[in-house]
Motif scaffolding. Sequence first.
Motif, PDB file in Angstrom:
ATOM      1  N   GLU A   1       0.539   6.583  -6.818  1.00 19.86           N
ATOM      2  CA  GLU A   1      -0.390   7.684  -7.007  1.00 19.86           C
ATOM      3  C   GLU A   1       0.231   9.179  -6.893  1.00 19.86           C
ATOM      4  O   GLU A   1       0.293  10.133  -7.378  1.00 19.86           O
ATOM      5  CB  GLU A   1      -1.333   7.526  -5.821  1.00 19.86           C
ATOM      6  CG  GLU A   1      -2.316   6.248  -6.042  1.00 19.86           C
ATOM      7  CD  GLU A   1      -3.154   5.810  -5.196  1.00 19.86           C
ATOM      8  OE1 GLU A   1      -3.098   6.346  -3.992  1.00 19.86           O
ATOM      9  OE2 GLU A   1      -3.933   4.912  -5.251  1.00 19.86           O
TER      10      GLU A   1
ATOM     11  N   ASP B   1       0.783  -1.324   0.068  1.00 20.76           N
ATOM     12  CA  ASP B   1       0.051  -0.232   0.088  1.00 20.76           C
ATOM     13  C   ASP B   1       1.036   1.312   0.103  1.00 20.76           C
ATOM     14  O   ASP B   1       0.465   2.216  -0.487  1.00 20.76           O
ATOM     15  CB  ASP B   1      -0.963  -0.043   1.244  1.00 20.76           C
ATOM     16  CG  ASP B   1      -2.011  -0.883   1.029  1.00 20.76           C
ATOM     17  OD1 ASP B   1      -2.085  -1.409   0.003  1.00 20.76           O
ATOM     18  OD2 ASP B   1      -2.594  -1.432   2.036  1.00 20.76           O
TER      19      ASP B   1
ATOM     20  N   ALA C   1       0.634   4.154  -2.865  1.00 21.56           N
ATOM     21  CA  ALA C   1       0.552   5.588  -2.485  1.00 21.56           C
ATOM     22  C   ALA C   1       1.519   6.377  -3.367  1.00 21.56           C
ATOM     23  O   ALA C   1       1.377   7.666  -3.696  1.00 21.56           O
ATOM     24  CB  ALA C   1       0.741   5.767  -0.958  1.00 21.56           C
TER      25      ALA C   1
END
Length: 150
Positions: free
Chosen positions: A142, A135, A139
């Motif tokens: 992103e 994760d 992130a």
Amino acid sequence: MTKSEVGARTVLPDAEQQAVNFKRVREAHQSEVAEDYVELIADLINTTGEARAVDIARRLGVAHATAVKTVARLQREGLVSSQPYRSVFLTEKGQELAARSKRRHETVVNFLRAIGISDKTAQRDAEGIEHHVSDETLAAFERVIRAKQR
């Protein structure tokens, strides 16, 4: 091997951390198939109105018997429901996994495009990467995507 290659020592990571890393990879491998299947089932339902085992097999490049066997396993895991000679449907749990998998896939594809990878290669490479990134890494992907869009 040359003498200098023999003399060069590789520094191993901490044993416990290395074991944690390898365990995470093994767990990702175990969930890969389920994630690929539910993501595809959701896509088939959204585009054609149904997900048939024959279509699942064709799109995943596996034998029909393999698709049927895997769907049966997914049914035992509570991710899909199906009846003989009928379409496959996602349970609520399966829909959640499919949505999560789709988001991960799209993030990886968009990141790869943002760093200059062709669409064809990004789509192909994302199929492996999406299952293995944390994760935290997603992130970061992103953030890169958002920065490139400015």
